[in-house]
Design a protein around this motif. Structure first.
Motif, PDB file in Angstrom:
ATOM      1  N   ALA A  34      41.100  49.325  31.773  1.00 35.35           N
ATOM      2  CA  ALA A  34      42.302  48.861  32.660  1.00 35.35           C
ATOM      3  C   ALA A  34      42.202  47.640  33.512  1.00 35.35           C
ATOM      4  O   ALA A  34      42.983  47.096  34.316  1.00 35.35           O
ATOM      5  CB  ALA A  34      42.056  50.342  33.755  1.00 35.35           C
ATOM      6  N   ALA A  59      43.881  44.808  31.781  1.00 39.29           N
ATOM      7  CA  ALA A  59      45.350  45.291  32.248  1.00 39.29           C
ATOM      8  C   ALA A  59      45.769  44.827  32.919  1.00 39.29           C
ATOM      9  O   ALA A  59      47.508  44.645  33.100  1.00 39.29           O
ATOM     10  CB  ALA A  59      45.973  46.346  32.026  1.00 39.29           C
ATOM     11  N   GLN A  60      45.277  44.942  34.728  1.00 38.86           N
ATOM     12  CA  GLN A  60      45.849  44.544  35.604  1.00 38.86           C
ATOM     13  C   GLN A  60      45.626  43.193  35.422  1.00 38.86           C
ATOM     14  O   GLN A  60      46.337  42.827  36.426  1.00 38.86           O
ATOM     15  CB  GLN A  60      44.756  45.526  36.926  1.00 38.86           C
ATOM     16  N   ARG A  72      48.361  41.969  34.254  1.00 43.45           N
ATOM     17  CA  ARG A  72      50.154  42.301  35.120  1.00 43.45           C
ATOM     18  C   ARG A  72      50.221  41.287  35.988  1.00 43.45           C
ATOM     19  O   ARG A  72      51.354  40.416  36.593  1.00 43.45           O
ATOM     20  CB  ARG A  72      49.928  43.734  35.747  1.00 43.45           C
ATOM     21  N   GLN A  98      55.359  47.446  45.637  1.00 45.16           N
ATOM     22  CA  GLN A  98      54.680  46.463  45.305  1.00 45.16           C
ATOM     23  C   GLN A  98      54.845  45.535  44.820  1.00 45.16           C
ATOM     24  O   GLN A  98      56.034  46.024  42.802  1.00 45.16           O
ATOM     25  CB  GLN A  98      53.582  47.075  44.505  1.00 45.16           C
ATOM     26  N   PHE A 120      52.238  42.779  42.457  1.00 48.97           N
ATOM     27  CA  PHE A 120      51.376  43.150  41.504  1.00 48.97           C
ATOM     28  C   PHE A 120      51.092  41.024  41.980  1.00 48.97           C
ATOM     29  O   PHE A 120      50.661  40.637  40.887  1.00 48.97           O
ATOM     30  CB  PHE A 120      51.353  43.132  40.906  1.00 48.97           C
ATOM     31  N   CYS A 145      38.599  54.836  37.420  1.00 42.26           N
ATOM     32  CA  CYS A 145      39.079  53.770  38.270  1.00 42.26           C
ATOM     33  C   CYS A 145      39.796  54.284  39.750  1.00 42.26           C
ATOM     34  O   CYS A 145      40.093  53.219  40.294  1.00 42.26           O
ATOM     35  CB  CYS A 145      40.522  53.678  37.229  1.00 42.26           C
ATOM     36  N   ASP A 156      40.073  52.193  42.722  1.00 39.15           N
ATOM     37  CA  ASP A 156      40.655  51.933  43.246  1.00 39.15           C
ATOM     38  C   ASP A 156      40.750  51.919  44.821  1.00 39.15           C
ATOM     39  O   ASP A 156      41.704  51.685  46.270  1.00 39.15           O
ATOM     40  CB  ASP A 156      41.800  52.385  42.766  1.00 39.15           C
ATOM     41  N   GLN A 183      44.742  46.194  44.139  1.00 36.07           N
ATOM     42  CA  GLN A 183      44.668  47.299  42.869  1.00 36.07           C
ATOM     43  C   GLN A 183      43.446  46.667  42.260  1.00 36.07           C
ATOM     44  O   GLN A 183      44.783  45.777  41.377  1.00 36.07           O
ATOM     45  CB  GLN A 183      45.969  48.346  42.890  1.00 36.07           C
ATOM     46  N   PHE A 199      43.178  48.137  38.854  1.00 32.02           N
ATOM     47  CA  PHE A 199      43.138  48.612  37.363  1.00 32.02           C
ATOM     48  C   PHE A 199      44.756  49.735  36.862  1.00 32.02           C
ATOM     49  O   PHE A 199      45.314  49.706  38.188  1.00 32.02           O
ATOM     50  CB  PHE A 199      42.204  49.560  37.004  1.00 32.02           C
ATOM     51  N   ASP A 200      44.864  49.379  35.514  1.00 29.18           N
ATOM     52  CA  ASP A 200      46.279  49.598  35.696  1.00 29.18           C
ATOM     53  C   ASP A 200      46.152  49.996  34.283  1.00 29.18           C
ATOM     54  O   ASP A 200      45.826  49.207  33.293  1.00 29.18           O
ATOM     55  CB  ASP A 200      46.605  48.260  35.189  1.00 29.18           C
ATOM     56  N   THR A 251      46.669  51.693  31.696  1.00 24.69           N
ATOM     57  CA  THR A 251      48.221  52.530  31.275  1.00 24.69           C
ATOM     58  C   THR A 251      48.390  53.777  29.823  1.00 24.69           C
ATOM     59  O   THR A 251      47.146  53.849  29.816  1.00 24.69           O
ATOM     60  CB  THR A 251      49.141  51.053  30.022  1.00 24.69           C
TER      61      THR A 251
END
Lengths: 390, 222
Positions: free
Chosen positions: A36, A39-40, A43, A176, A178, A333, A337, A347, A349-350, A352
């Protein structure tokens, strides 16, 4: 997949099953959390790349401020003449506040960005107002804030924020994106110039007029222009420096790849620990149930049926471990966060859907694969030998 | 009909642990008989049962069931044979502890390829036949010894086998329960025409059987 018979079979030795599930869960939790995070990061990298598409930033060196006095229009023209550049727009970027509070944050710094109308238009593809209204020409006491800034500073539409000794009302909050803009305040260009004027040392302040201040120029590129060449040319101009966007993106890519390697490493550790744990559990279970396997064979179970039954159990352990690990990872996460948000950071963590499903599929396959050796041993048992054992 | 022709079974051949469990056994058990196999410990009775039930193969000799050679083919074929033609009843009941009564009975049918819903329906029917209507969803641990053995009988009859092999079916039961189990086995033999082969030390049970095959040191003695 999890039939009641399989669950009952697993519950014959509840503590052993639970410990095995926990072993896998810890591995999956690590996988999910690092995944995560990666991934964030990916992104943020992709959004930042998109936001900087077609532009190069030419930063004015602080020591050059006095020299550029009263030269903004001339410098804009000079920068616009660089081959491949369509136009150059000055902007002002300064920290939201000085001091330790700025340094303690994790993530991009909180900035005040003063944008002329043309530059503001360029950001429309990256930023959109989610609450309230956007910049309105003529009202110099209105600002807009990024989503992370609004959350960390606890401000909403209509609230007042203090910037370098003056009060401004928040007219809108951006959704948002990112990008670095999420933790920024967007002020009218002239107001931002005034803030910089206040921030420079008193001795220099007399020699600089606020309306001539710019911290950088946004060079808008013609389609097909190589931003690296433009950056090289900027770096030849005295008092300016520019970062090659390709090099910057390559650096971010390297960081993203590093995180991918960490995920792979975490997955490998999860694989080894989880697999050994399942192998041990299933080997013990098969040993304990040798006579039961003999009975099943006497009833007509084929080798394949016994193999499938044992592997189903080990896959179920993997799936349950994956579910517990995914839940634990999601909670971790969310907790981190929330702490980051409370501290005004971005933020982190992402989590998905593809990462979640991938983690579950991975742990289930891991469980099933780990059960192959014990299952094979069970399948090949001679029924008479198995029935003799008590 | 089951025929043994000079069957020899040697366990752990050419090793210090070598045991000649069956030593030239020849016998005939007619179709639909209620036969008993009796013998002291070490006589070879369990080995005889495992060879008839296709759980093990003879070292030499011939075993015929209804005129066909029994021990030919792959492990898979032997498993299919066990599922479709034989039913087993063990001394210690040997139900799967994590499965309910009806699931234990249905399991045998699932191995024979019976669809799940059909297996469930028939399992409940068979349990009702052995007087366990109210115990369908009980786990073996929640049943008495006699009830567990009745589940085992229902399981042995699940696939409509032609031969049921029972190893000391009353060995762990009190005399009243044992009598009930013997009656159930006789009823199954008469009702379904199943060949019933019982290994027993129970004289009362053996007296009701015909033929009675006596083994000593791996040989038929009467």
């Amino acid at each position: 997949m999890l039939s009641s018979a399989t669950v009952r079979s697993l519950l014959r030795r509840p503590s052993r099953t639970l410990l095995t599930i926990l072993g896998i869960a810890i591995g999956v939790m690590a996988l999910v959390t690092v995944g995560a995070l990666a991934a964030q990061l990916r992104r943020v990298v992709s959004r930042s790349e998109a936001a900087s598409q077609g532009v190069v930033l030419a930063f004015v060196a602080p020591e050059a401020f006095p020299r550029i006095e009263a030269q903004l229009p001339r410098l804009s023209k000079q920068l616009s003449r660089i081959p491949g550049v369509e136009g150059a727009v000055p902007e002002v970027v300064l920290p939201f506040h000085f001091g330790p509070a700025q340094r303690e944050r994790f993530g991009p710094p909180q900035l005040i960005i003063g944008l002329p109308d043309r530059r503001a238009g360029l950001l429309n593809s990256t930023l959109s107002i989610s609450t309230g209204s956007g910049p309105a020409s003529g009202d110099e006491r209105l600002v807009q804030v990024g989503s992370d800034f609004a959350r960390s500073e606890d401000v909403g539409v209509g609230d007042v924020v203090s910037l370098y000794g003056s009060s401004y009302r928040v007219s809108g909050i951006y959704g948002q994106s990112f990008t670095v803009f999420d933790s920024a305040v967007f002020a009218p260009f002239e107001e931002a110039q005034r803030m910089v004027g206040q921030a420079v040392p008193a001795a220099a302040r007399r020699r600089i007029r606020a309306r001539d201040i710019a911290t950088d120029f946004v060079l808008i590129l013609k389609p097909g222009t190589d931003p690296s060449l433009v950056a090289d040319r900027i770096n030849l101009i005295d008092g300016f420096h520019a970062t090659d966007p390709h090099r910057l993106n390559a650096g971010l890519e390297t960081t993203a790849r590093l995180f991918d390697s960490i995920i792979f490493g975490a997955a490998l550790v999860a694989l080894i620990i989880g697999a050994l744990s399942v192998v041990n559990t299933m080997a013990t279970a098969v040993r304990e149930r040798t006579r039961e396997i003999g009975i099943r064979k006497a009833l007509g179970a084929s080798d394949a049926a016994v193999l499938a039954e044992v592997m189903l159990e080990s896959a179920a352990i993997g799936l349950l471990g994956g579910m517990v690990g995914l839940l634990g990872g999601a909670v971790l996460c969310a907790y981190l966060d929330a702490r980051a948000a409370a501290a005004g950071s971005l933020q982190l963590f992402d989590l998905t859907p593809s990462l979640s499903l991938g983690a579950l599929a991975f742990s289930t396959l891991l469980g099933a694969a780990s059960g192959i050796a014990p299952a094979w041993g069970a399948a090949r048992l001679n029924p008479t030998e198995a029935l003799r054992r008590l | 009909m089951i025929e043994f022709r000079d069957v020899v079974k040697v366990h752990a051949p050419k090793s210090p642990r070598e045991v000649r469990a069956l030593d030239g056994v020849s016998l005939t058990i007619p179709r639909a008989a209620f036969a008993a196999v009796v013998g002291e410990c070490g006589a070879g009775t369990p080995t005889l049962l495992t060879i008839i039930g296709a759980l093990d193969t003879a070292t030499s000799g011939t075993v015929l069931v209804d005129g066909a050679l029994l021990h030919t083919g792959s492990r898979r074929r032997m498993a299919q044979l066990r599922a479709r033609r034989f039913g087993f009843i063990f001394q210690g009941f040997d139900l799967i502890s994590s499965l309910t009564a009806w699931e234990n009975v249905a399991l045998a049918m699932r191995y024979a390829g019976t669809p799940a819903h059909e297996a469930r329906r028939r399992a409940k029917e068979l349990l009702a036949d052995v007087g366990l209507d109210g115990r369908m969803d009980h786990l073996p641990g929640q049943l008495s010894g006699g009830q567990q053995q009745r589940v085992a009988i229902a399981r042995a009859l699940a696939n409509r086998p032609t031969i049921v092999l029972a190893d000391e079916p009353t060995g762990e039961l009190d005399s009243t329960t044992a009598e009930r189990i013997i009656s159930l086995l006789q009823a199954a033999n008469e009702r379904y025409g199943v060949t019933m082969i019982v290994v027993t030390h129970n004289h009362e049970l053996a007296q009701r059987c015909d033929p009675v095959i006596r083994l000593r040191d791996g040989r038929v003695v009467g």
